[in-house]
Design an enzyme around this catalytic site. Structure first.
Site, short mmCIF file in Angstrom:
data_model
loop_
_atom_site.label_atom_id
_atom_site.label_comp_id
_atom_site.label_asym_id
_atom_site.label_seq_id
_atom_site.Cartn_x
_atom_site.Cartn_y
_atom_site.Cartn_z
N ARG A 180 -23.05 3.45 4.57
CA ARG A 180 -24.20 2.61 4.21
C ARG A 180 -25.48 3.18 4.80
O ARG A 180 -26.50 3.32 4.12
CB ARG A 180 -23.99 1.18 4.71
CG ARG A 180 -23.04 0.35 3.88
CD ARG A 180 -22.68 -0.95 4.61
NE ARG A 180 -21.94 -1.88 3.79
CZ ARG A 180 -20.64 -1.83 3.56
NH1 ARG A 180 -19.92 -0.86 4.11
NH2 ARG A 180 -20.04 -2.74 2.80
N GLY A 198 -14.27 5.27 -1.34
CA GLY A 198 -14.61 4.08 -2.11
C GLY A 198 -16.03 3.61 -1.85
O GLY A 198 -16.74 3.19 -2.77
N ARG A 254 -9.31 3.90 -9.62
CA ARG A 254 -9.87 2.63 -9.16
C ARG A 254 -11.07 2.26 -10.03
O ARG A 254 -11.98 3.07 -10.22
CB ARG A 254 -10.26 2.73 -7.68
CG ARG A 254 -9.06 3.03 -6.79
CD ARG A 254 -9.45 3.35 -5.36
NE ARG A 254 -9.95 2.19 -4.66
CZ ARG A 254 -10.32 2.20 -3.38
NH1 ARG A 254 -10.24 3.34 -2.67
NH2 ARG A 254 -10.78 1.12 -2.80
N SER A 271 -13.58 -6.41 -5.33
CA SER A 271 -14.14 -5.65 -4.22
C SER A 271 -15.55 -6.11 -3.94
O SER A 271 -16.36 -6.24 -4.87
CB SER A 271 -14.14 -4.15 -4.53
OG SER A 271 -14.80 -3.43 -3.50
N SER A 272 -15.86 -6.34 -2.67
CA SER A 272 -17.23 -6.68 -2.30
C SER A 272 -18.15 -5.47 -2.41
O SER A 272 -19.38 -5.63 -2.41
CB SER A 272 -17.26 -7.22 -0.86
OG SER A 272 -16.86 -6.21 0.07
N GLN A 273 -17.58 -4.27 -2.51
CA GLN A 273 -18.40 -3.06 -2.56
C GLN A 273 -19.24 -2.97 -3.83
O GLN A 273 -20.28 -2.31 -3.84
CB GLN A 273 -17.53 -1.82 -2.41
CG GLN A 273 -16.95 -1.65 -1.01
CD GLN A 273 -16.02 -0.47 -0.89
OE1 GLN A 273 -15.78 0.25 -1.86
NE2 GLN A 273 -15.49 -0.25 0.29
N ASP A 326 -7.88 -5.26 5.04
CA ASP A 326 -7.50 -3.92 5.48
C ASP A 326 -6.46 -3.97 6.59
O ASP A 326 -5.80 -2.96 6.88
CB ASP A 326 -8.72 -3.13 5.96
CG ASP A 326 -9.54 -2.58 4.80
OD1 ASP A 326 -9.01 -2.52 3.67
OD2 ASP A 326 -10.71 -2.20 5.02
N ARG A 375 -0.92 -1.32 -2.05
CA ARG A 375 -0.53 -1.47 -0.65
C ARG A 375 0.55 -2.52 -0.43
O ARG A 375 1.37 -2.38 0.49
CB ARG A 375 -1.77 -1.76 0.21
CG ARG A 375 -2.65 -0.53 0.36
CD ARG A 375 -3.91 -0.80 1.16
NE ARG A 375 -4.61 0.47 1.43
CZ ARG A 375 -5.85 0.55 1.87
NH1 ARG A 375 -6.55 -0.55 2.12
NH2 ARG A 375 -6.41 1.73 2.08
N ARG A 431 -4.36 3.84 5.54
CA ARG A 431 -3.91 2.58 6.15
C ARG A 431 -2.39 2.47 6.15
O ARG A 431 -1.81 1.88 7.07
CB ARG A 431 -4.56 1.39 5.45
CG ARG A 431 -6.07 1.46 5.43
CD ARG A 431 -6.76 0.25 6.03
NE ARG A 431 -8.21 0.45 6.08
CZ ARG A 431 -8.87 0.92 7.11
NH1 ARG A 431 -8.21 1.25 8.21
NH2 ARG A 431 -10.18 1.07 7.07
#
Length: 447
Positions: free
Chosen positions: A45, A109, A138, A184-186, A329, A360, A403
Protein backbone atom coordinates in the site's frame (compact mmCIF):
# COMPACT_ATOMS: atom_id res chain seq x y z
CA UNK A 1 3.33 -33.20 -6.00
CA UNK A 2 1.98 -29.81 -7.06
CA UNK A 3 4.40 -27.86 -9.21
CA UNK A 4 4.97 -24.24 -8.30
CA UNK A 5 5.21 -21.29 -10.65
CA UNK A 6 8.95 -20.64 -10.66
CA UNK A 7 8.52 -17.36 -12.56
CA UNK A 8 6.71 -15.86 -9.59
CA UNK A 9 9.69 -16.38 -7.27
CA UNK A 10 11.89 -13.33 -6.90
CA UNK A 11 15.62 -12.90 -6.17
CA UNK A 12 14.50 -12.31 -2.58
CA UNK A 13 13.50 -16.00 -2.35
CA UNK A 14 16.26 -17.67 -0.25
CA UNK A 15 15.25 -21.29 -0.93
CA UNK A 16 15.47 -21.47 -4.73
CA UNK A 17 17.24 -24.85 -4.78
CA UNK A 18 15.46 -26.43 -1.82
CA UNK A 19 12.82 -29.00 -2.77
CA UNK A 20 11.70 -30.14 0.68
CA UNK A 21 12.18 -29.34 4.35
CA UNK A 22 11.89 -31.69 7.30
CA UNK A 23 11.14 -30.29 10.74
CA UNK A 24 11.93 -31.87 14.09
CA UNK A 25 10.25 -31.42 17.47
CA UNK A 26 11.99 -29.25 20.02
CA UNK A 27 14.28 -31.04 22.45
CA UNK A 28 13.72 -28.39 25.08
CA UNK A 29 11.15 -25.78 26.01
CA UNK A 30 10.86 -22.87 23.59
CA UNK A 31 11.90 -19.66 25.31
CA UNK A 32 12.92 -16.88 22.97
CA UNK A 33 12.25 -13.60 21.24
CA UNK A 34 12.31 -12.47 17.62
CA UNK A 35 12.13 -9.32 15.56
CA UNK A 36 9.55 -9.73 12.82
CA UNK A 37 9.76 -8.59 9.19
CA UNK A 38 7.58 -5.70 8.03
CA UNK A 39 3.94 -5.92 7.07
CA UNK A 40 3.25 -7.03 3.49
CA UNK A 41 -0.15 -5.32 3.53
CA UNK A 42 1.31 -2.00 4.64
CA UNK A 43 4.41 -2.24 2.44
CA UNK A 44 2.62 -2.60 -0.90
CA UNK A 45 0.00 0.00 0.00
CA UNK A 46 2.72 2.46 1.02
CA UNK A 47 4.84 1.78 -2.08
CA UNK A 48 1.99 2.49 -4.50
CA UNK A 49 0.69 5.54 -2.62
CA UNK A 50 4.25 6.93 -2.42
CA UNK A 51 4.64 6.39 -6.18
CA UNK A 52 1.38 8.28 -6.79
CA UNK A 53 2.60 11.24 -4.73
CA UNK A 54 4.85 13.92 -6.17
CA UNK A 55 8.39 14.06 -4.74
CA UNK A 56 10.25 11.89 -2.23
CA UNK A 57 8.83 9.58 0.42
CA UNK A 58 10.78 7.37 2.81
CA UNK A 59 9.62 4.00 4.14
CA UNK A 60 11.34 2.38 7.12
CA UNK A 61 10.83 -1.29 7.94
CA UNK A 62 9.73 -2.37 4.47
CA UNK A 63 9.17 -6.09 3.96
CA UNK A 64 11.50 -7.69 1.41
CA UNK A 65 9.50 -10.56 -0.06
CA UNK A 66 8.34 -11.87 -3.43
CA UNK A 67 5.20 -9.72 -3.37
CA UNK A 68 7.03 -6.51 -2.52
CA UNK A 69 9.80 -7.28 -5.03
CA UNK A 70 7.29 -7.48 -7.90
CA UNK A 71 5.65 -4.28 -6.68
CA UNK A 72 8.96 -2.43 -6.75
CA UNK A 73 9.88 -3.86 -10.16
CA UNK A 74 6.53 -2.83 -11.64
CA UNK A 75 6.83 0.70 -10.26
CA UNK A 76 10.37 1.02 -11.61
CA UNK A 77 9.17 -0.02 -15.09
CA UNK A 78 6.56 2.72 -14.79
CA UNK A 79 9.29 5.31 -14.23
CA UNK A 80 9.39 5.54 -10.44
CA UNK A 81 12.81 5.87 -8.81
CA UNK A 82 13.10 3.49 -5.85
CA UNK A 83 16.20 2.88 -3.76
CA UNK A 84 16.31 0.12 -1.14
CA UNK A 85 19.08 0.53 1.43
CA UNK A 86 18.84 -1.88 4.33
CA UNK A 87 15.73 -1.05 6.35
CA UNK A 88 15.09 2.18 4.47
CA UNK A 89 13.43 2.62 1.07
CA UNK A 90 13.16 5.92 -0.77
CA UNK A 91 10.52 6.47 -3.46
CA UNK A 92 10.40 9.44 -5.82
CA UNK A 93 6.73 9.66 -6.78
CA UNK A 94 5.67 10.88 -10.22
CA UNK A 95 2.04 11.74 -9.62
CA UNK A 96 0.68 8.93 -11.76
CA UNK A 97 2.45 10.02 -14.94
CA UNK A 98 3.44 6.47 -15.73
CA UNK A 99 5.58 5.25 -18.61
CA UNK A 100 3.90 2.78 -20.98
CA UNK A 101 5.22 -0.70 -20.23
CA UNK A 102 4.59 -4.42 -20.00
CA UNK A 103 4.34 -5.44 -16.36
CA UNK A 104 4.61 -8.68 -14.39
CA UNK A 105 3.02 -8.81 -10.93
CA UNK A 106 3.82 -12.37 -9.82
CA UNK A 107 1.35 -13.87 -7.35
CA UNK A 108 0.88 -10.62 -5.42
CA UNK A 109 -2.82 -10.20 -4.68
CA UNK A 110 -2.30 -6.74 -3.19
CA UNK A 111 -0.40 -5.59 -6.27
CA UNK A 112 -2.99 -7.12 -8.61
CA UNK A 113 -5.76 -5.10 -6.97
CA UNK A 114 -3.90 -1.89 -6.05
CA UNK A 115 -1.87 -1.26 -9.21
CA UNK A 116 -4.81 -1.48 -11.61
CA UNK A 117 -6.59 1.58 -10.25
CA UNK A 118 -3.32 3.49 -9.98
CA UNK A 119 -2.71 2.94 -13.71
CA UNK A 120 -6.26 3.94 -14.60
CA UNK A 121 -5.82 7.48 -13.24
CA UNK A 122 -3.21 8.33 -15.89
CA UNK A 123 -4.38 10.49 -18.84
CA UNK A 124 -2.27 8.56 -21.33
CA UNK A 125 -0.26 5.37 -21.70
CA UNK A 126 -0.77 1.69 -22.40
CA UNK A 127 0.08 -1.27 -20.19
CA UNK A 128 -0.19 -5.03 -20.44
CA UNK A 129 -0.14 -6.87 -17.12
CA UNK A 130 0.76 -10.55 -16.70
CA UNK A 131 0.35 -12.45 -13.43
CA UNK A 132 1.48 -15.80 -12.06
CA UNK A 133 -0.45 -18.98 -12.76
CA UNK A 134 -2.21 -18.85 -9.39
CA UNK A 135 -2.99 -15.12 -9.58
CA UNK A 136 -4.41 -15.61 -13.08
CA UNK A 137 -7.02 -17.94 -11.54
CA UNK A 138 -8.20 -15.33 -9.04
CA UNK A 139 -11.03 -13.05 -10.28
CA UNK A 140 -10.37 -9.35 -10.89
CA UNK A 141 -13.72 -8.49 -12.55
CA UNK A 142 -15.34 -6.78 -9.51
CA UNK A 143 -12.62 -4.11 -9.57
CA UNK A 144 -12.39 -3.91 -13.37
CA UNK A 145 -16.15 -3.39 -13.53
CA UNK A 146 -16.18 -0.31 -11.29
CA UNK A 147 -13.05 1.16 -12.91
CA UNK A 148 -14.80 0.87 -16.28
CA UNK A 149 -17.83 2.64 -14.83
CA UNK A 150 -15.52 5.50 -13.87
CA UNK A 151 -14.03 5.72 -17.38
CA UNK A 152 -11.16 3.21 -17.48
CA UNK A 153 -10.42 1.27 -20.68
CA UNK A 154 -9.49 -2.28 -19.71
CA UNK A 155 -9.45 -5.41 -21.88
CA UNK A 156 -8.93 -9.02 -20.89
CA UNK A 157 -6.26 -10.73 -22.98
CA UNK A 158 -7.32 -14.35 -22.43
CA UNK A 159 -10.03 -15.33 -20.01
CA UNK A 160 -12.85 -12.88 -19.24
CA UNK A 161 -12.61 -11.63 -15.66
CA UNK A 162 -9.01 -12.68 -15.01
CA UNK A 163 -5.41 -11.63 -15.63
CA UNK A 164 -3.67 -11.05 -18.02
CA UNK A 165 -5.20 -7.77 -19.18
CA UNK A 166 -4.40 -4.48 -20.87
CA UNK A 167 -5.28 -0.98 -19.78
CA UNK A 168 -5.24 2.35 -21.62
CA UNK A 169 -4.87 5.57 -19.66
CA UNK A 170 -8.08 7.65 -19.84
CA UNK A 171 -8.18 9.06 -16.34
CA UNK A 172 -11.07 8.46 -13.94
CA UNK A 173 -14.13 10.70 -14.06
CA UNK A 174 -15.36 10.14 -10.52
CA UNK A 175 -18.94 9.47 -9.46
CA UNK A 176 -20.83 6.86 -7.47
CA UNK A 177 -20.23 3.11 -7.77
CA UNK A 178 -21.46 0.01 -5.97
CA UNK A 179 -18.84 -2.53 -4.96
CA UNK A 180 -18.96 -5.76 -2.99
CA UNK A 181 -16.29 -6.78 -0.52
CA UNK A 182 -17.69 -10.24 0.16
CA UNK A 183 -14.97 -12.02 -1.83
CA UNK A 184 -12.07 -9.68 -1.02
CA UNK A 185 -11.69 -6.33 0.70
CA UNK A 186 -8.78 -5.63 -1.67
CA UNK A 187 -11.19 -4.63 -4.44
CA UNK A 188 -12.38 -1.77 -2.25
CA UNK A 189 -8.84 -0.82 -1.24
CA UNK A 190 -7.74 -0.90 -4.89
CA UNK A 191 -10.37 1.65 -5.86
CA UNK A 192 -9.77 3.76 -2.76
CA UNK A 193 -6.03 4.13 -3.41
CA UNK A 194 -6.70 5.52 -6.91
CA UNK A 195 -9.74 7.64 -6.03
CA UNK A 196 -7.96 10.88 -4.95
CA UNK A 197 -6.87 11.30 -8.59
CA UNK A 198 -10.36 11.16 -10.12
CA UNK A 199 -11.80 14.35 -11.67
CA UNK A 200 -14.65 14.54 -9.16
CA UNK A 201 -15.35 12.87 -5.80
CA UNK A 202 -15.66 9.09 -5.82
CA UNK A 203 -18.45 7.63 -3.69
CA UNK A 204 -18.31 3.91 -2.97
CA UNK A 205 -21.51 2.26 -1.80
CA UNK A 206 -20.50 -1.06 -0.31
CA UNK A 207 -22.84 -3.96 -1.00
CA UNK A 208 -23.16 -6.51 1.77
CA UNK A 209 -20.52 -7.27 4.35
CA UNK A 210 -16.77 -6.91 3.81
CA UNK A 211 -14.47 -9.82 4.56
CA UNK A 212 -11.55 -8.61 6.68
CA UNK A 213 -13.01 -5.10 6.75
CA UNK A 214 -10.17 -3.94 9.02
CA UNK A 215 -7.89 -3.94 5.97
CA UNK A 216 -10.11 -1.25 4.42
CA UNK A 217 -9.61 0.85 7.55
CA UNK A 218 -5.88 0.20 7.24
CA UNK A 219 -6.01 1.54 3.66
CA UNK A 220 -8.03 4.59 4.69
CA UNK A 221 -5.69 5.45 7.57
CA UNK A 222 -2.64 5.21 5.32
CA UNK A 223 -4.32 7.33 2.62
CA UNK A 224 -5.12 9.99 5.20
CA UNK A 225 -1.51 9.99 6.43
CA UNK A 226 -0.52 10.86 2.83
CA UNK A 227 -3.02 13.75 2.78
CA UNK A 228 -6.13 12.18 1.23
CA UNK A 229 -9.52 13.68 2.10
CA UNK A 230 -11.85 10.81 2.91
CA UNK A 231 -15.23 10.50 4.61
CA UNK A 232 -16.71 7.22 5.82
CA UNK A 233 -18.96 5.70 8.45
CA UNK A 234 -17.69 3.09 10.88
CA UNK A 235 -19.79 0.40 9.19
CA UNK A 236 -18.07 1.25 5.87
CA UNK A 237 -21.38 1.34 4.03
CA UNK A 238 -20.48 4.55 2.20
CA UNK A 239 -17.02 5.96 1.54
CA UNK A 240 -16.39 9.31 -0.18
CA UNK A 241 -12.95 10.26 -1.52
CA UNK A 242 -12.36 13.85 -2.64
CA UNK A 243 -9.89 14.82 -5.39
CA UNK A 244 -6.70 15.59 -3.44
CA UNK A 245 -3.31 14.30 -4.65
CA UNK A 246 -1.13 12.52 -2.13
CA UNK A 247 1.75 14.38 -0.51
CA UNK A 248 5.10 12.71 0.15
CA UNK A 249 5.67 11.31 3.64
CA UNK A 250 8.19 9.48 5.79
CA UNK A 251 6.50 6.37 7.19
CA UNK A 252 7.57 3.73 9.72
CA UNK A 253 5.92 0.44 8.74
CA UNK A 254 4.70 -1.97 11.39
CA UNK A 255 5.80 -5.57 11.61
CA UNK A 256 3.57 -8.15 9.93
CA UNK A 257 0.85 -9.32 12.32
CA UNK A 258 -0.07 -12.24 10.06
CA UNK A 259 3.47 -13.60 10.21
CA UNK A 260 3.54 -12.96 13.96
CA UNK A 261 0.70 -15.40 14.51
CA UNK A 262 2.74 -18.42 13.39
CA UNK A 263 5.33 -17.75 16.06
CA UNK A 264 2.67 -17.12 18.69
CA UNK A 265 1.06 -20.42 17.66
CA UNK A 266 4.44 -22.12 17.96
CA UNK A 267 4.71 -21.10 21.61
CA UNK A 268 1.10 -22.07 22.24
CA UNK A 269 1.67 -25.49 20.70
CA UNK A 270 4.91 -26.31 22.49
CA UNK A 271 4.11 -24.96 25.96
CA UNK A 272 6.77 -22.36 25.28
CA UNK A 273 7.24 -18.64 25.67
CA UNK A 274 7.89 -16.14 22.91
CA UNK A 275 8.28 -12.38 22.83
CA UNK A 276 7.70 -10.38 19.65
CA UNK A 277 10.00 -7.40 19.96
CA UNK A 278 8.55 -5.05 17.34
CA UNK A 279 4.77 -5.43 17.40
CA UNK A 280 2.16 -4.21 19.88
CA UNK A 281 -1.51 -4.96 20.42
CA UNK A 282 -2.37 -1.42 19.29
CA UNK A 283 -1.91 -2.45 15.65
CA UNK A 284 -4.91 -2.15 13.33
CA UNK A 285 -3.85 -5.30 11.46
CA UNK A 286 -6.79 -7.65 12.05
CA UNK A 287 -4.89 -10.93 12.36
CA UNK A 288 -3.71 -9.97 15.82
CA UNK A 289 -7.24 -10.73 17.03
CA UNK A 290 -5.72 -14.22 17.21
CA UNK A 291 -4.42 -13.18 20.63
CA UNK A 292 -7.94 -13.63 22.02
CA UNK A 293 -8.15 -17.07 20.38
CA UNK A 294 -4.89 -18.14 22.02
CA UNK A 295 -6.22 -16.89 25.37
CA UNK A 296 -9.43 -18.86 24.78
CA UNK A 297 -7.23 -21.93 24.32
CA UNK A 298 -5.60 -21.33 27.71
CA UNK A 299 -2.47 -19.35 26.82
CA UNK A 300 -1.26 -16.31 28.73
CA UNK A 301 -0.74 -13.18 26.63
CA UNK A 302 1.13 -10.06 27.78
CA UNK A 303 0.40 -6.93 25.77
CA UNK A 304 3.37 -4.67 26.46
CA UNK A 305 3.96 -1.09 25.37
CA UNK A 306 6.62 -2.21 22.87
CA UNK A 307 6.14 -6.00 22.63
CA UNK A 308 3.74 -8.93 22.74
CA UNK A 309 4.50 -12.06 24.74
CA UNK A 310 2.71 -15.40 24.79
CA UNK A 311 3.18 -18.35 27.12
CA UNK A 312 1.67 -21.70 26.22
CA UNK A 313 0.01 -24.32 28.40
CA UNK A 314 0.47 -28.07 28.73
CA UNK A 315 -2.96 -28.76 27.22
CA UNK A 316 -4.63 -26.43 24.73
CA UNK A 317 -8.38 -26.00 25.19
CA UNK A 318 -10.81 -26.77 22.39
CA UNK A 319 -14.52 -27.40 22.27
CA UNK A 320 -15.58 -24.17 20.61
CA UNK A 321 -16.79 -22.68 17.34
CA UNK A 322 -15.38 -19.43 16.01
CA UNK A 323 -15.94 -17.11 13.07
CA UNK A 324 -12.58 -16.37 11.45
CA UNK A 325 -14.04 -13.95 8.89
CA UNK A 326 -12.09 -10.95 10.13
CA UNK A 327 -8.81 -12.84 10.51
CA UNK A 328 -9.28 -15.44 7.80
CA UNK A 329 -5.56 -15.61 6.95
CA UNK A 330 -5.22 -17.35 10.32
CA UNK A 331 -7.88 -19.99 9.70
CA UNK A 332 -5.18 -22.45 8.65
CA UNK A 333 -3.02 -21.55 11.66
CA UNK A 334 -5.84 -22.45 14.01
CA UNK A 335 -6.66 -25.59 12.02
CA UNK A 336 -3.03 -26.75 12.27
CA UNK A 337 -2.87 -26.50 16.06
CA UNK A 338 -6.46 -27.68 16.63
CA UNK A 339 -5.61 -31.43 16.72
CA UNK A 340 -3.60 -30.77 19.89
CA UNK A 341 -6.57 -29.23 21.74
CA UNK A 342 -8.76 -31.19 24.17
CA UNK A 343 -11.92 -30.82 22.10
CA UNK A 344 -13.04 -30.19 18.52
CA UNK A 345 -12.68 -26.71 17.04
CA UNK A 346 -15.03 -25.45 14.33
CA UNK A 347 -13.92 -22.61 12.04
CA UNK A 348 -16.66 -20.74 10.14
CA UNK A 349 -17.27 -17.79 7.78
CA UNK A 350 -14.18 -18.27 5.61
CA UNK A 351 -15.61 -19.47 2.30
CA UNK A 352 -13.61 -16.75 0.51
CA UNK A 353 -10.30 -18.45 1.35
CA UNK A 354 -11.20 -21.12 -1.18
CA UNK A 355 -10.23 -18.51 -3.81
CA UNK A 356 -6.77 -17.55 -2.55
CA UNK A 357 -3.46 -19.07 -3.67
CA UNK A 358 -5.15 -22.43 -3.17
CA UNK A 359 -8.53 -23.68 -2.02
CA UNK A 360 -7.33 -23.33 1.53
CA UNK A 361 -10.24 -25.12 3.17
CA UNK A 362 -9.90 -28.17 0.93
CA UNK A 363 -6.11 -28.18 1.15
CA UNK A 364 -5.87 -28.07 4.96
CA UNK A 365 -8.56 -30.74 5.26
CA UNK A 366 -6.64 -32.97 2.85
CA UNK A 367 -3.35 -32.46 4.72
CA UNK A 368 -4.85 -33.12 8.16
CA UNK A 369 -6.62 -36.22 6.84
CA UNK A 370 -3.33 -37.53 5.44
CA UNK A 371 -1.83 -37.00 8.89
CA UNK A 372 -4.56 -39.15 10.43
CA UNK A 373 -6.67 -36.34 11.88
CA UNK A 374 -10.46 -36.41 11.63
CA UNK A 375 -11.90 -33.32 9.93
CA UNK A 376 -15.33 -32.30 8.68
CA UNK A 377 -15.22 -29.97 5.68
CA UNK A 378 -18.11 -27.67 4.82
CA UNK A 379 -18.68 -24.78 2.47
CA UNK A 380 -17.40 -21.97 4.67
CA UNK A 381 -15.11 -23.78 7.07
CA UNK A 382 -14.19 -26.99 8.84
CA UNK A 383 -14.20 -28.84 12.14
CA UNK A 384 -10.94 -30.34 13.41
CA UNK A 385 -11.06 -33.10 16.03
CA UNK A 386 -8.39 -33.92 18.62
CA UNK A 387 -5.81 -36.48 17.60
CA UNK A 388 -2.13 -37.26 17.22
CA UNK A 389 -0.84 -36.44 13.72
CA UNK A 390 1.31 -39.15 12.16
CA UNK A 391 3.99 -38.38 9.55
CA UNK A 392 3.25 -39.40 5.97
CA UNK A 393 5.38 -41.52 3.65
CA UNK A 394 5.62 -38.71 1.12
CA UNK A 395 6.10 -34.99 1.82
CA UNK A 396 2.97 -32.87 2.16
CA UNK A 397 2.26 -30.48 -0.70
CA UNK A 398 2.20 -26.77 0.10
CA UNK A 399 0.28 -25.97 -3.11
CA UNK A 400 2.49 -22.95 -3.83
CA UNK A 401 0.72 -21.30 -0.88
CA UNK A 402 2.74 -19.59 1.82
CA UNK A 403 0.00 -19.88 4.43
CA UNK A 404 -0.33 -23.62 3.86
CA UNK A 405 3.43 -24.06 4.29
CA UNK A 406 3.73 -21.97 7.45
CA UNK A 407 0.66 -23.54 9.06
CA UNK A 408 1.70 -27.14 8.37
CA UNK A 409 5.23 -26.41 9.59
CA UNK A 410 3.78 -25.87 13.07
CA UNK A 411 2.73 -29.51 13.20
CA UNK A 412 6.33 -30.46 12.41
CA UNK A 413 7.45 -28.88 15.67
CA UNK A 414 5.37 -31.50 17.53
CA UNK A 415 5.48 -34.53 15.21
CA UNK A 416 8.76 -36.12 14.16
CA UNK A 417 9.34 -36.69 10.46
CA UNK A 418 6.97 -34.14 8.93
CA UNK A 419 8.22 -33.04 5.50
CA UNK A 420 6.95 -30.26 3.23
CA UNK A 421 7.43 -29.83 -0.49
CA UNK A 422 8.34 -26.43 -1.96
CA UNK A 423 9.15 -24.54 1.25
CA UNK A 424 10.28 -21.58 -0.86
CA UNK A 425 6.67 -20.45 -1.24
CA UNK A 426 6.98 -18.74 2.17
CA UNK A 427 8.97 -16.01 0.39
CA UNK A 428 5.66 -14.49 -0.70
CA UNK A 429 5.38 -12.91 2.74
CA UNK A 430 8.26 -14.09 4.95
CA UNK A 431 11.41 -15.28 3.14
CA UNK A 432 13.22 -15.75 6.46
CA UNK A 433 10.49 -17.91 8.03
CA UNK A 434 12.46 -21.14 8.37
CA UNK A 435 15.58 -19.27 9.48
CA UNK A 436 13.52 -17.63 12.23
CA UNK A 437 12.32 -21.07 13.31
CA UNK A 438 15.94 -22.21 13.49
CA UNK A 439 16.81 -19.10 15.48
CA UNK A 440 14.23 -20.25 18.03
CA UNK A 441 15.77 -23.72 18.26
CA UNK A 442 13.67 -25.65 15.73
CA UNK A 443 15.78 -28.12 13.75
CA UNK A 444 15.13 -27.81 10.00
CA UNK A 445 16.70 -30.06 7.35
CA UNK A 446 16.81 -28.68 3.80
CA UNK A 447 16.85 -31.10 0.86
Amino acid sequence: MTRFDENARSPWTPLHDVKTVELFPLNQRLDGSITLPGSKSLTNRALIISALANSDSMLTGMLKSDDTYWCIQALKRLGVQINVQGETTSIRGIGGQWKSSSLYIGAAGTLARFLLGALAISRSGNWEIEASQSMSKRPIEPLVGVLRELGATIHYLRREGFYPLSIHGNGLAGGTVRLSGQMSSQYISGLLIAAPYADTPVTITVQGSIVQHAYVFLTLHLMKSFGAQVEYDQQLQTIVVHPTPYTCQDIDLEADASTACYFLALAALTKGRIRLNNLTASTTQPDLHMLTVFEKMGCTVTRGSSFIELEGVSQLKGGFQISMNEMSDQALTLAAIAPFADGPITITDVEHIRYHESDRIAVICEALTRLGIQVDEFEDGLTVYPGTPKPTLHPLSTYDDHRVAMSLSLIGTKVKGLRLNDPGCVAKTCPSYFQLLEQLGIQVHYQ
